[in-house]
Design an enzyme around this catalytic site. Sequence first.
Site, PDB file in Angstrom:
ATOM      1  N   LYS A 193     -18.529 -67.048   9.276  1.00 30.99           N
ATOM      2  CA  LYS A 193     -17.500 -66.208   8.673  1.00 30.99           C
ATOM      3  C   LYS A 193     -17.064 -65.175   9.696  1.00 30.99           C
ATOM      4  CE  LYS A 193     -16.771 -63.073   4.782  1.00 30.99           C
ATOM      5  NZ  LYS A 193     -17.319 -62.606   3.501  1.00 30.99           N
ATOM      6  N   LYS A 245     -14.981 -69.838   7.363  1.00 27.84           N
ATOM      7  CA  LYS A 245     -14.027 -68.937   6.739  1.00 27.84           C
ATOM      8  C   LYS A 245     -13.476 -67.960   7.749  1.00 27.84           C
ATOM      9  CE  LYS A 245     -14.113 -65.405   3.222  1.00 27.84           C
ATOM     10  NZ  LYS A 245     -14.933 -64.715   2.263  1.00 27.84           N
TER      11      LYS A 245
END
Length: 319
Positions: A193, A245
């Site tokens: 992420k 992400k």
Amino acid sequence: MRERPRRLRGSAALRALVRETALEPNHLLLPMFVRDVDAPEAISTMPGVVQHSFESLRKAAFEAKAAGVGGLVLFGVPDSRDPQGSEALHADGILTRAVREVREAVGPGFPVIADVCLDEFTDHGHCGVLDSEGRVDNDATIDRYARMAVLLAASGSDVVGLSGMMDGQVGVVRDALDASGHADTLILAYASKYASALYGPFREAVRSRLEGDRRTYQQDPSNRRESRREVRLDIEQGADIVMVKPATMYLDIVSDARAATDVPIAAYVVSGEYAMVEAAAASGAIDRRAAILELHTSVRRAGADVICTYWATELAAWL
Ligand code: PBG
């Protein structure tokens, strides 16, 4: 000329015959926000996405399932916040209640993924608790994640989504789930992420007022090789699904993760990706439907099995 690639593009039927990537509703996860309000509230930067009331949450969860969406991801928006994010550990907090409500609406066996992170619950907006010098305290934070995960599993969440980017979070949560009789609860690990500019609308959605930034725990957008390490560590610690992400600016990362492991790969099309496409479509610059289809196809083509997307229900209806 011997090779004429255009031959394979000569009709819709031929194109469908040799199409390499399929986008199907069952691969989609719908993220949802819930708040203790009487009626759903609009999120100004994300047209079409709302902070749900419990009632509208149940209805939207049922509709997503009926449309063929593969699962739901729940984020709670609490009314009160403190430095420790205490509400996250209340058995009757916003998120545990949301999980129970949604489970009732969709019945058993349908994936309901509760977010395990503290940023919605802390007044400073960080994903963890702070030490005496104001730094995010990794080890104190993951102990809280473990308790939160057990609480959410007990509430009916069959998957926990670990989005905090603390070191060792997957391992402690796996151990805590196993020790509390939740060996069948899955872990969706936000393994890779990035500290992205694309989370802006999400922060409005959860009413988070972050002081500073997340660059001591989320990844530097310049790094690629580092993601292989993050993915490897999460799988070693027991992640069932690993997520990348954001999605579309990180397709190289999705593709690397796909090549590096056999566990399912997910990618999160985040709030800023949603907002950019909706704004461009609203201005008439792009064809909304074509852009949304192309965007999700690209994420699947890069190697994602699962796509978490705010468009999940609408997209499922189109497919
Ligand atoms: C943190 C979390 C964030 C998002 C999902 N989980 C925000 C952040 O890391 O700052 C962002 C998702 C989105 O932008 O759609 N719990």
